[in-house]
Design an enzyme around this catalytic site. Structure first.
Site, PDB file in Angstrom:
ATOM      1  N   ASP A 201       0.855  -1.198   0.000  1.00  0.00           N
ATOM      2  CA  ASP A 201       0.000   0.000   0.000  1.00  0.00           C
ATOM      3  C   ASP A 201       0.886   1.241   0.000  1.00  0.00           C
ATOM      4  O   ASP A 201       2.127   1.160   0.000  1.00  0.00           O
ATOM      5  CB  ASP A 201      -0.934   0.010   1.221  1.00  0.00           C
ATOM      6  CG  ASP A 201      -2.257   0.743   0.949  1.00  0.00           C
ATOM      7  OD1 ASP A 201      -2.212   1.941   0.597  1.00  0.00           O
ATOM      8  OD2 ASP A 201      -3.328   0.128   1.085  1.00  0.00           O
ATOM      9  N   GLY A 227       4.478   1.035  -1.955  1.00  0.00           N
ATOM     10  CA  GLY A 227       4.603   1.244  -3.396  1.00  0.00           C
ATOM     11  C   GLY A 227       3.328   1.783  -3.994  1.00  0.00           C
ATOM     12  O   GLY A 227       2.348   2.025  -3.284  1.00  0.00           O
ATOM     13  N   ASP A 228       3.358   1.952  -5.315  1.00  0.00           N
ATOM     14  CA  ASP A 228       2.254   2.547  -6.060  1.00  0.00           C
ATOM     15  C   ASP A 228       1.822   1.536  -7.120  1.00  0.00           C
ATOM     16  O   ASP A 228       2.613   1.194  -8.011  1.00  0.00           O
ATOM     17  CB  ASP A 228       2.789   3.839  -6.712  1.00  0.00           C
ATOM     18  CG  ASP A 228       1.759   4.515  -7.589  1.00  0.00           C
ATOM     19  OD1 ASP A 228       0.682   3.929  -7.818  1.00  0.00           O
ATOM     20  OD2 ASP A 228       2.036   5.632  -8.059  1.00  0.00           O
ATOM     21  N   PHE A 229       0.585   1.053  -7.018  1.00  0.00           N
ATOM     22  CA  PHE A 229       0.176  -0.004  -7.953  1.00  0.00           C
ATOM     23  C   PHE A 229       0.014   0.488  -9.385  1.00  0.00           C
ATOM     24  O   PHE A 229      -0.197  -0.313 -10.297  1.00  0.00           O
ATOM     25  CB  PHE A 229      -1.026  -0.810  -7.460  1.00  0.00           C
ATOM     26  CG  PHE A 229      -2.251  -0.073  -6.970  1.00  0.00           C
ATOM     27  CD1 PHE A 229      -2.809   0.979  -7.663  1.00  0.00           C
ATOM     28  CD2 PHE A 229      -2.875  -0.495  -5.790  1.00  0.00           C
ATOM     29  CE1 PHE A 229      -3.960   1.605  -7.213  1.00  0.00           C
ATOM     30  CE2 PHE A 229      -4.035   0.137  -5.329  1.00  0.00           C
ATOM     31  CZ  PHE A 229      -4.576   1.195  -6.042  1.00  0.00           C
ATOM     32  N   HIS A 247     -13.054  -0.863  -7.677  1.00  0.00           N
ATOM     33  CA  HIS A 247     -14.246   0.006  -7.693  1.00  0.00           C
ATOM     34  C   HIS A 247     -13.881   1.483  -7.473  1.00  0.00           C
ATOM     35  O   HIS A 247     -14.678   2.355  -7.765  1.00  0.00           O
ATOM     36  CB  HIS A 247     -15.314  -0.485  -6.686  1.00  0.00           C
ATOM     37  CG  HIS A 247     -15.131  -0.058  -5.273  1.00  0.00           C
ATOM     38  ND1 HIS A 247     -16.194   0.103  -4.398  1.00  0.00           N
ATOM     39  CD2 HIS A 247     -14.021   0.248  -4.565  1.00  0.00           C
ATOM     40  CE1 HIS A 247     -15.748   0.486  -3.233  1.00  0.00           C
ATOM     41  NE2 HIS A 247     -14.448   0.580  -3.287  1.00  0.00           N
TER      42      HIS A 247
HETATM   43  C1  LIG Z   1     -10.931   1.266  -0.549  1.00  0.00           C
HETATM   44  S1  LIG Z   1      -9.389   1.056   0.221  1.00  0.00           S
HETATM   45  C2  LIG Z   1      -9.379  -0.695   0.399  1.00  0.00           C
HETATM   46  C3  LIG Z   1      -8.414  -1.172   1.454  1.00  0.00           C
HETATM   47  C4  LIG Z   1      -8.425  -2.694   1.655  1.00  0.00           C
HETATM   48  N1  LIG Z   1      -8.173  -3.421   0.421  1.00  0.00           N
HETATM   49  C5  LIG Z   1      -9.751  -3.109   2.248  1.00  0.00           C
HETATM   50  O1  LIG Z   1     -10.630  -3.493   1.491  1.00  0.00           O
HETATM   51  O2  LIG Z   1      -9.896  -3.007   3.473  1.00  0.00           O
HETATM   52  C6  LIG Z   1      -8.245   1.320  -1.103  1.00  0.00           C
HETATM   53  C7  LIG Z   1      -6.798   1.118  -0.734  1.00  0.00           C
HETATM   54  O3  LIG Z   1      -5.997   1.327  -1.910  1.00  0.00           O
HETATM   55  C8  LIG Z   1      -4.819   2.008  -1.520  1.00  0.00           C
HETATM   56  N2  LIG Z   1      -4.249   2.723  -2.659  1.00  0.00           N
HETATM   57  C9  LIG Z   1      -4.770   3.794  -3.304  1.00  0.00           C
HETATM   58  N3  LIG Z   1      -3.963   4.194  -4.295  1.00  0.00           N
HETATM   59  C10 LIG Z   1      -2.885   3.351  -4.275  1.00  0.00           C
HETATM   60  C11 LIG Z   1      -1.721   3.239  -5.079  1.00  0.00           C
HETATM   61  N4  LIG Z   1      -1.508   4.087  -6.079  1.00  0.00           N
HETATM   62  N5  LIG Z   1      -0.843   2.251  -4.794  1.00  0.00           N
HETATM   63  C12 LIG Z   1      -1.071   1.386  -3.766  1.00  0.00           C
HETATM   64  N6  LIG Z   1      -2.178   1.431  -2.975  1.00  0.00           N
HETATM   65  C13 LIG Z   1      -3.071   2.408  -3.227  1.00  0.00           C
HETATM   66  C14 LIG Z   1      -5.333   2.963  -0.460  1.00  0.00           C
HETATM   67  O4  LIG Z   1      -4.271   3.489   0.304  1.00  0.00           O
HETATM   68  C15 LIG Z   1      -6.301   2.089   0.312  1.00  0.00           C
HETATM   69  O5  LIG Z   1      -5.670   1.401   1.349  1.00  0.00           O
END
Ligand SMILES: C[S@@+](CC[C@H](N)C(=O)[O-])C[C@H]1O[C@@H](n2cnc3c(N)ncnc32)[C@H](O)[C@@H]1O
Length: 341
Positions: A201, A227-229, A247
């Site tokens: 994350d 990291g950044d996905f 989503h």
């Molecule tokens: C809606 S939350 C879902 C968190 C977890 N999967 C859950 O369902 O409890 C979205 C997650 O995506 C992460 N996120 C957003 N942009 C991101 C990126 N560019 N790279 C990695 N993670 C990212 C956010 O920090 C957050 O933790």
């Protein structure tokens, strides 16, 4: 007016009043009322003193909680928690306190701009905060903690259902992509003691995630990768979990995330999307209400939306996967298994 017409108007009034009463619940969460009542009934004067509230006004709030079946007024001014009210405590497995706090603050300010989003198709979060949600989290540690805890609370509940729906036995190394505080990977690792996890994350989740993984007793089997996905995801795992990630994002953004997962994966690895599946047609039901709420929440807060099974299959196909299986869980989420094509 005949009685059925009156009943329809009363039903609409009830619906319109839901937002106001849900704000009462959020304020109770912010004050920590349920934590105060955890050890037993308390008089409103003591509650007001401990929560820093104005006693006569708190009394009015407490009566609202009684009307919602979250508290009982045992005798004049003496309150206790009901079973549902206990879910507002911060220290239980069913805690939804942070979710209530997030709903009443950040999310409520987004929803205040729903008209703008419906008229323009643009997200309101930029109007409200000057940045998308995830940009905001990187700038505001306190907000990030409430957001991450709120996600973990919901995911802890969903985790049980995912474990019931899916057999992780052959996955030795599992990456939770955008896993936040790691509620899902922690549940999977607790159930599969021979598996290893990677929680991936942005930096805002790092410190809280360490605490959560340690509380779940899986910190030795789960590393945190920052990291950044949109750039890349950790390589060489057997399973990639994406719970409520797609989503949040547009089709184009989803394709980038999925393509990065595909690049990181061996041909035998599996990708699991844990998402709500949008029905082809809506009807009046609690499930469809939950899905519609999530969909509008994505409209006001993000660039994403909820999707039908066919739309998920299309996203997977355009990123080098095929949709192998869909399992519906007992909650509003399904597990969609993608395999490299
Ligand atoms: C809606 S939350 C879902 C968190 C977890 N999967 C859950 O369902 O409890 C979205 C997650 O995506 C992460 N996120 C957003 N942009 C991101 C990126 N560019 N790279 C990695 N993670 C990212 C956010 O920090 C957050 O933790």
């Amino acid at each position: 007016l005949d009685p059925p017409q009156l009943a329809q108007a009363v039903e609409l009034i009830r619906l319109l009043n839901c937002g106001a009463m849900s704000q009462a619940v959020c304020v109770a969460a912010q004050l920590g009322v349920a934590d105060e009542l955890a050890s037993g009934p308390k008089h409103v004067a003591a509650l007001a003193q401990h929560t820093g509230a104005h006693a006569p006004s708190l009394h009015r709030l407490m009566r609202a909680l009684v009307s919602l079946d979250l508290c009982l007024e045992i005798e004049d001014g003496l309150f206790s928690l009901t079973a549902t009210g206990s879910c507002l405590r911060s220290d239980t497995a069913l805690s939804l306190r942070s979710w209530a706090m997030l709903s009443g603050t950040h999310m409520r300010s987004m929803w205040g701009h729903l008209l703008y989003s419906v008229k323009t198709g643009c997200r309101a979060s930029e109007l409200a905060t000057g940045a998308g949600t995830f940009g905001l989290l990187s700038r505001d540690g306190e907000n990030a903690a409430v957001f991450n805890r709120a996600m973990a609370e919901i995911t802890r509940l969903v985790g049980h259902e995912v474990l019931r729906a899916y057999d992780f036995r052959n996955m030795r190394r599992i990456v939770d992509v955008g896993g936040g505080y790691g509620a899902l990977i922690a549940a999977v690792l607790q159930a599969y003691p021979d598996s290893q996890g990677v929680l991936f994350d942005l930096p805002h989740a790092l410190n809280g995630a360490r605490i959560h993984l340690a509380e779940a007793g899986v910190e030795k089997r789960c590393e945190f990768a920052v990291g950044d996905f949109f750039e890349s995801v950790p390589a060489a795992a057997d399973g990639y979990l994406l719970k409520t990630i797609l989503h949040d994002w547009s089709d184009e953004e989803c394709t980038t995330i999925l393509t990065n997962c595909r690049r990181a994966m061996a041909p035998s690895a599996k990708l699991l999307l844990i998402e709500r599946i949008l029905p082809d047609r809506f009807s009046s039901s609690p499930l469809h209400q939950a899905i519609a709420r999530a969909d509008l929440s994505m409209l006001v807060g993000h660039t994403g939306r909820e999707r039908t099974e066919a739309e998920f299959a299309g996203l997977l196909a355009s990123s080098g996967f095929k949709l192998a299986r869909v399992t519906v869980t007992g909650l509003e989420f399904s597990v969609l298994e993608g395999v490299p094509d």
